[in-house]
Design a protein around this motif. Structure first.
Motif, PDB file in Angstrom:
ATOM      1  N   MET A 133      10.465  15.748  26.991  1.00 21.51           N
ATOM      2  CA  MET A 133      10.259  15.604  28.336  1.00 21.51           C
ATOM      3  C   MET A 133       8.565  15.495  28.138  1.00 21.51           C
ATOM      4  O   MET A 133       8.043  16.391  27.793  1.00 21.51           O
ATOM      5  N   ASN A 134       7.937  14.566  29.174  1.00 20.77           N
ATOM      6  CA  ASN A 134       6.615  14.735  29.353  1.00 20.77           C
ATOM      7  C   ASN A 134       6.546  15.395  30.681  1.00 20.77           C
ATOM      8  O   ASN A 134       6.907  14.893  31.686  1.00 20.77           O
ATOM      9  N   TRP A 135       5.928  16.815  30.666  1.00 21.63           N
ATOM     10  CA  TRP A 135       6.358  17.602  31.813  1.00 21.63           C
ATOM     11  C   TRP A 135       5.349  17.108  32.726  1.00 21.63           C
ATOM     12  O   TRP A 135       5.511  17.610  34.120  1.00 21.63           O
ATOM     13  N   ALA A 136       4.189  16.695  32.541  1.00 21.99           N
ATOM     14  CA  ALA A 136       3.092  16.202  33.489  1.00 21.99           C
ATOM     15  C   ALA A 136       3.834  14.911  34.370  1.00 21.99           C
ATOM     16  O   ALA A 136       3.498  14.808  35.561  1.00 21.99           O
ATOM     17  N   PHE A 137       4.250  14.076  33.583  1.00 21.77           N
ATOM     18  CA  PHE A 137       5.063  12.800  34.281  1.00 21.77           C
ATOM     19  C   PHE A 137       6.156  13.540  34.929  1.00 21.77           C
ATOM     20  O   PHE A 137       6.505  12.931  36.285  1.00 21.77           O
ATOM     21  N   TRP A 138       7.047  14.460  34.760  1.00 25.93           N
ATOM     22  CA  TRP A 138       8.254  15.031  35.485  1.00 25.93           C
ATOM     23  C   TRP A 138       7.825  15.802  36.691  1.00 25.93           C
ATOM     24  O   TRP A 138       8.583  15.724  37.484  1.00 25.93           O
ATOM     25  N   LYS A 139       6.801  16.284  36.661  1.00 25.06           N
ATOM     26  CA  LYS A 139       6.353  16.819  37.987  1.00 25.06           C
ATOM     27  C   LYS A 139       6.079  16.029  39.117  1.00 25.06           C
ATOM     28  O   LYS A 139       6.161  16.381  40.198  1.00 25.06           O
ATOM     29  N   ARG A 140       5.924  14.818  38.834  1.00 25.57           N
ATOM     30  CA  ARG A 140       5.630  13.902  39.726  1.00 25.57           C
ATOM     31  C   ARG A 140       6.835  12.847  40.146  1.00 25.57           C
ATOM     32  O   ARG A 140       6.761  12.322  41.051  1.00 25.57           O
ATOM     33  N   LEU A 141       7.633  12.763  39.224  1.00 23.17           N
ATOM     34  CA  LEU A 141       8.828  12.027  39.362  1.00 23.17           C
ATOM     35  C   LEU A 141      10.170  12.622  39.258  1.00 23.17           C
ATOM     36  O   LEU A 141      10.109  13.587  38.043  1.00 23.17           O
ATOM     37  N   PHE A 142      10.914  12.723  40.135  1.00 24.98           N
ATOM     38  CA  PHE A 142      12.464  13.411  39.944  1.00 24.98           C
ATOM     39  C   PHE A 142      13.242  12.232  39.822  1.00 24.98           C
ATOM     40  O   PHE A 142      13.665  11.605  40.604  1.00 24.98           O
ATOM     41  N   ILE A 143      13.874  11.962  38.712  1.00 27.09           N
ATOM     42  CA  ILE A 143      14.726  11.087  38.462  1.00 27.09           C
ATOM     43  C   ILE A 143      16.289  11.599  37.728  1.00 27.09           C
ATOM     44  O   ILE A 143      16.170  12.467  36.851  1.00 27.09           O
ATOM     45  N   TYR A 144      17.396  11.229  38.233  1.00 26.91           N
ATOM     46  CA  TYR A 144      18.577  11.486  37.753  1.00 26.91           C
ATOM     47  C   TYR A 144      19.272  10.314  36.936  1.00 26.91           C
ATOM     48  O   TYR A 144      19.539  10.090  35.843  1.00 26.91           O
ATOM     49  N   ASP A 145      19.443   9.228  38.004  1.00 26.02           N
ATOM     50  CA  ASP A 145      20.208   8.155  37.441  1.00 26.02           C
ATOM     51  C   ASP A 145      19.610   6.760  37.929  1.00 26.02           C
ATOM     52  O   ASP A 145      18.836   7.010  39.042  1.00 26.02           O
ATOM     53  N   LEU A 146      19.753   5.815  37.251  1.00 31.70           N
ATOM     54  CA  LEU A 146      19.137   4.498  37.819  1.00 31.70           C
ATOM     55  C   LEU A 146      20.325   3.346  37.995  1.00 31.70           C
ATOM     56  O   LEU A 146      21.330   3.485  37.333  1.00 31.70           O
ATOM     57  N   LEU A 147      20.214   2.678  38.996  1.00 31.07           N
ATOM     58  CA  LEU A 147      20.756   1.411  39.187  1.00 31.07           C
ATOM     59  C   LEU A 147      20.063   0.082  39.105  1.00 31.07           C
ATOM     60  O   LEU A 147      19.179   0.168  40.131  1.00 31.07           O
ATOM     61  N   VAL A 148      20.248  -0.721  38.283  1.00 29.50           N
ATOM     62  CA  VAL A 148      19.237  -1.790  37.963  1.00 29.50           C
ATOM     63  C   VAL A 148      20.206  -3.014  38.142  1.00 29.50           C
ATOM     64  O   VAL A 148      21.226  -3.167  37.535  1.00 29.50           O
ATOM     65  N   LEU A 149      19.786  -4.011  38.962  1.00 29.06           N
ATOM     66  CA  LEU A 149      20.296  -5.351  39.234  1.00 29.06           C
ATOM     67  C   LEU A 149      19.705  -6.377  38.727  1.00 29.06           C
ATOM     68  O   LEU A 149      18.580  -6.503  38.974  1.00 29.06           O
ATOM     69  N   CYS A 150      20.332  -7.409  37.958  1.00 25.23           N
ATOM     70  CA  CYS A 150      19.286  -8.277  37.454  1.00 25.23           C
ATOM     71  C   CYS A 150      20.360  -9.554  37.185  1.00 25.23           C
ATOM     72  O   CYS A 150      21.582  -9.533  37.357  1.00 25.23           O
ATOM     73  N   TYR A 151      19.631 -10.741  36.794  1.00 32.87           N
ATOM     74  CA  TYR A 151      20.540 -12.122  36.742  1.00 32.87           C
ATOM     75  C   TYR A 151      21.162 -11.904  35.370  1.00 32.87           C
ATOM     76  O   TYR A 151      20.733 -11.042  34.393  1.00 32.87           O
ATOM     77  N   GLY A 152      22.265 -12.383  35.281  1.00 27.97           N
ATOM     78  CA  GLY A 152      23.118 -12.370  34.206  1.00 27.97           C
ATOM     79  C   GLY A 152      22.834 -13.140  33.047  1.00 27.97           C
ATOM     80  O   GLY A 152      23.848 -14.035  32.511  1.00 27.97           O
ATOM     81  N   ASP A 153      21.727 -13.073  32.334  1.00 24.58           N
ATOM     82  CA  ASP A 153      21.681 -13.677  31.196  1.00 24.58           C
ATOM     83  C   ASP A 153      20.749 -12.735  30.066  1.00 24.58           C
ATOM     84  O   ASP A 153      20.283 -11.587  30.503  1.00 24.58           O
ATOM     85  N   LEU A 154      20.802 -13.128  28.855  1.00 21.76           N
ATOM     86  CA  LEU A 154      19.960 -12.272  28.064  1.00 21.76           C
ATOM     87  C   LEU A 154      18.509 -11.860  28.191  1.00 21.76           C
ATOM     88  O   LEU A 154      18.100 -10.815  28.006  1.00 21.76           O
ATOM     89  N   ASN A 155      17.865 -13.019  28.590  1.00 18.12           N
ATOM     90  CA  ASN A 155      16.424 -12.837  28.794  1.00 18.12           C
ATOM     91  C   ASN A 155      16.084 -11.773  30.047  1.00 18.12           C
ATOM     92  O   ASN A 155      15.289 -10.989  29.974  1.00 18.12           O
ATOM     93  N   SER A 156      17.002 -11.714  31.093  1.00 19.23           N
ATOM     94  CA  SER A 156      16.727 -10.879  32.154  1.00 19.23           C
ATOM     95  C   SER A 156      17.174  -9.546  31.674  1.00 19.23           C
ATOM     96  O   SER A 156      16.372  -8.412  31.899  1.00 19.23           O
ATOM     97  N   VAL A 157      18.214  -9.454  30.798  1.00 15.40           N
ATOM     98  CA  VAL A 157      18.467  -7.959  30.217  1.00 15.40           C
ATOM     99  C   VAL A 157      17.278  -7.397  29.485  1.00 15.40           C
ATOM    100  O   VAL A 157      17.016  -6.121  29.458  1.00 15.40           O
ATOM    101  N   LYS A 158      16.941  -8.478  28.438  1.00 15.62           N
ATOM    102  CA  LYS A 158      15.641  -7.952  27.730  1.00 15.62           C
ATOM    103  C   LYS A 158      14.545  -7.456  28.587  1.00 15.62           C
ATOM    104  O   LYS A 158      13.630  -6.540  28.121  1.00 15.62           O
ATOM    105  N   VAL A 159      14.013  -8.104  29.599  1.00  8.38           N
ATOM    106  CA  VAL A 159      13.177  -7.433  30.642  1.00  8.38           C
ATOM    107  C   VAL A 159      13.414  -6.238  31.101  1.00  8.38           C
ATOM    108  O   VAL A 159      12.494  -5.196  30.909  1.00  8.38           O
TER     109      VAL A 159
END
Length: 227
Positions: A103-129
């Protein structure tokens, strides 16, 4: 102050039925009563300022906010996601691996993250982004997606595109199924003192907002005609 006050017992709770690695356990800290009392006093003193410091997206542990708000929003976004018609869509439920030695602890102190939910268009290019953004996020934070515990959901995506996406992001493929409600929704949305959970009814919210917008537009039209 005695050192025993700050003493904590760490218990490892298995995340799966057959844990094989240390990462398969979830560490739980069991604090003593005196420690909890001191923490509660400090929290009560600063809780009025927390809403000004914590981002509005954080809906838990802040007075006046409910963690169920984000749960309801997620359910609304994923409603009918497995339908075989409409736009092609992909949902990524990303589990963030807690590797404390990377972990980058300097970054961790500013941001508290457990899980992410990402929604995108259903093609390969969008998932590449999305993949590019995750790689950049990992490079600056030291937090990496846990491939074995992350899940991808598809909606109206062709089989060959699915295979390409899974090859790029080898997540587990999930299926969204609609279960039967055990309790009527109107009962769940009742206040807690009436036996409910105090959850906000999004349908009623929508009706109130539409009514408010209509009133504002009507008032604007009347003021414009008078002018």
């Amino acid at each position: 102050m005695l050192w025993e006050v700050n003493a904590t017992l760490i218990t490892l709770v298995p995340k799966s039925k057959t844990p094989l690695k240390v990462s398969d356990y979830r560490p739980i800290s069991c604090c003593n009563v005196l420690y909890k009392i001191i923490s509660k006093i400090l929290i009560n003193r600063i809780k009025n300022a927390l809403c000004k410091l914590v981002n509005p997206n954080q809906s838990a542990f802040i007075p006046g906010r409910q963690i169920t708000d984000n749960i309801l929003l997620t359910q609304d976004l994923l409603r009918g996601y497995n339908w075989k018609h409409g736009a092609r869509r992909v949902a990524l439920k990303i589990d963030i691996q807690k590797a404390y030695d990377t972990m980058n602890w300097a970054f961790w102190k500013r941001l508290f993250i457990y899980d992410l939910l990402v929604l995108c268009y259903g093609d390969l290019n969008s998932v590449k982004v999305v993949k590019k953004a995750l790689d950049y996020f990992s490079s600056i934070s030291g937090l990496n997606p846990n491939i074995g515990k992350s899940t991808v959901f598809f909606g109206n995506v062709k089989d060959h595109v699915r295979e390409e996406i899974i090859y790029l992001l080898p997540f587990n493929v999930g299926e969204l199924s609609r279960g039967e409600a055990k309790v009527a929704w109107k009962n769940v949305c009742r206040p807690k003192n009436e036996g409910g959970l105090g959850i906000k009814d999004l349908g009623q919210w929508n009706e109130v907002l539409i009514s408010t917008c209509g009133t504002l537009l009507q008032g604007k039209n009347l003021s414009g005609s008078n002018g």
